[in-house]
Scaffold this active site. Structure first.
Site: not given
Ligand code: G6Q
Length: 539
Positions: A204, A210, A266-267, A352, A383, A503
């Site tokens: 996003k 990462e 994002g989520r 989150e 199990h 971070k």
């Molecule tokens: C979700 C969070 C988080 C995000 C990641 C990736 O609600 O904000 O999990 O999706 O940190 O972020 P980017 O899509 O910006 O790389």
């Protein structure tokens, strides 16, 4: 705050009453209990009768929802108010699944037109890749898609890709890389051919450490494999982002970017462009069926009265256990191997969103919020950790999920699978008394070990089959369950400030690991760990 309302206080007394009544007793008292406490939404059946609730509890929970203004807050979300106030954003994942003939203008922008323009862009690209019209740099068709993203840009599409395996294109395999641990990318690239691989960089913000690290390494791997010709990038890299500048700066043509908007968290983004890998795998029609399932549940959440509103009731029952019984965790147990990543997906969605200690107005909460969400598919979990669920000291409310039909009937063990599903919910609810154990002739020294307390609550969700539509229903159900709980607790379910500190510290520590010339100013534990790492690498 919500805990100073009369409705909250009433629930304390209600919880005391309900804790003293066993599920055995409730079913004996009311043979119609399963019917009375079930909700059906477009073919998705939810049996809530194995919860520690009666009609009086439902009334008290509805009163709490009203005290918290749940209905008004649902309307505020759906109409695009900036309910994510700490980031001054609308929260409009529900707009991602509005049909094309709907209208929703937010902040002067026709969101439905925007959403469907991107869906069309995605569909046309997906059709080209799936048909072989889109080829890689050397003219070969794409057979492997590597989605590079993390958190919300990974968990949703990865979960859904696995869930909808029965619907996927036979010659397109998707792989998902999220961890900055280089092993993850190494594993994903092992055994694949750059000439037939498409990378989707899903971010996003397009600033995530990462994802950018993995994308850079993937780019180098591709160029290395295709003779170093930079023009290959355009045929092998696309981006999913809200940040066109960042995408261009990385070297991806913005014509190959699928956009979404800051009003998609994002989520909450697997049904936005972040779902491109899924669409490539299952095709645009199945993707649209999934959106219809989301929309059907969205409509139910917006229109059903609270006592018949499945996401609202599941959220409220969760609050009942979290705050009035002090039960800190919640298990999600799909009896479906293809939903193996569903608990992990929900973990992010819920934890989150509602793992917050501050209300939306910035005050410290005086009650518990978000439960720990966890789980694994059945029967595997039986199990492993079910021992604790049956006989541990703290009850774990469970969501069981099952389907009448198997995903792949070629190997049909379905009756055995579903028998286990129903048996676990029954065992948790009814337990086994000491007298019942004795009646089986068990030696007295083992009676207490073989006794099951019962009275352990669960929801049973059943649908005919795990189709794209049903997956959309399920995800939307949990999104709105999460929203309901956030409203009751008065937190902002749409920010995530708690992930920032780590971070920032990591960014500072990277150069400290790389060079011993930097003076270390952390606590003595962190300093010593950095020094040990440096020493290992002779730095
Ligand atoms: C979700 C969070 C988080 C995000 C990641 C990736 O609600 O904000 O999990 O999706 O940190 O972020 P980017 O899509 O910006 O790389």
């Amino acid at each position: 705050m919500i805990d100073s309302t009369a409705e909250w206080t009433a629930l304390r007394a209600e919880a005391d009453d309900q804790l003293n009544k066993t599920l055995r007793q409730r079913f004996a008292d009311n043979p119609g209990r399963a019917r009375d406490l079930s909700i059906e939404v477009d073919g998705l059946h939810a049996d809530l009768s194995k919860h520690l609730i009666e009609a009086s509890t439902v009334d008290a929970l509805v009163a709490l929802a009203n005290a918290a203004g749940l209905s008004e807050k649902i309307d505020a979300m759906y109409s695009g108010e900036h309910i994510n106030s700490t980031e001054d954003r609308a929260v409009l994942h529900t707009a991602l699944r509005l049909p094309i003939d709907a209208t929703l203008v937010v902040d002067g922008q026709d969101t439905v037109a925007d959403v469907h323009a991107v869906l069309e862009h995605m569909a046309s690209f997906a059709n080209d890749v799936r048909s072989g019209a889109w080829t890689g740099h050397t003219g070969q068709r794409i057979t492997t898609v590597v989605n590079i993203g993390i958190g919300g840009s990974d968990l949703g599409p990865f979960m859904a890709y696995r869930a909808l395996e029965a619907f996927r294109h036979e010659s397109i395999e998707c792989r998902y890389v999220s961890n900055v641990d280089g092993t993850h990318l190494h594993q994903a690239l092992t055994g694949i051919d750059p000439a037939t691989t498409l990378f989707i960089v899903a971010s996003k913000t397009f600033t995530t450490l990462e994802t950018l690290s993995n994308a850079k390494s993937a780019r180098a791997w591709l160029l290395d494999g295709l003779g170093g010709d930079e023009s290959a990038i355009a045929k092998h890299f696309v981006a999913l982002s809200t940040n066109a500048e960042g995408v261009a700066a990385f070297g991806i043509d913005t014509a190959n970017m699928f956009e979404f908007w800051d009003w998609v968290g994002g989520r909450y983004s697997m049904d936005a462009a972040i779902g491109l890998s899924l669409m490539l795998a299952v095709g645009p029609d199945n993707f649209m069926d999934m959106l219809s399932g989301f929309h059907a549940m969205d409509t139910h959440f917006r229109t059903a009265p609270i006592e018949q509103n499945l996401p609202a009731m599941l959220g409220l029952i969760g609050v009942f256990y979290r705050n009035f019984f002090d039960w800190p965790t919640h298990a999600v147990l799909p009896y479906c191997q293809l939903l193996d990543r569903f608990p992990a997906y929900l973990q992010q969605l819920d934890m989150e969103s509602n793992g917050k200690q501050t209300t939306i107005d910035g005050e410290a909460v005086s009650y518990d919020t978000g439960a720990v969400v966890w789980g694994e598919p059945g029967t595997n979990g039986q199990h492993a950790f079910y021992q604790l669920i049956h006989q541990g000291t703290t009850p774990v409310p469970c969501d069981f999920i099952g389907f009448y039909e198997p995903d792949f009937p070629a190997v049909d063990h379905h009756d055995a699978l579903i028998a286990n599903l129903f048996a676990q919910a029954e065992a948790l609810a009814m337990g086994k008394t000491a007298d019942e154990v004795r009646a089986e002739g068990v030696d007295e020294s083992l009676v207490s070990h073989k006794t099951f307390p019962g009275n352990r609550p669960s929801t049973m969700l059943m649908a005919p089959r795990l189709t794209p539509f049903v997956l959309g229903q399920l995800v939307s159900l949990y999104e709105h369950r999460t929203f309901t709980q956030g409203v009751i607790w008065g937190v902002n379910s749409f920010d995530q400030w708690g992930v920032e500190l780590g971070k920032i510290l990591a960014k500072a520590i990277i150069p400290e690991l790389e060079s011993s010339s930097t003076e270390l100013t952390h606590d003595s534990s962190t300093n010593a760990l950095i020094e040990r790492y440096r020493a290992h690498h002779n730095r």
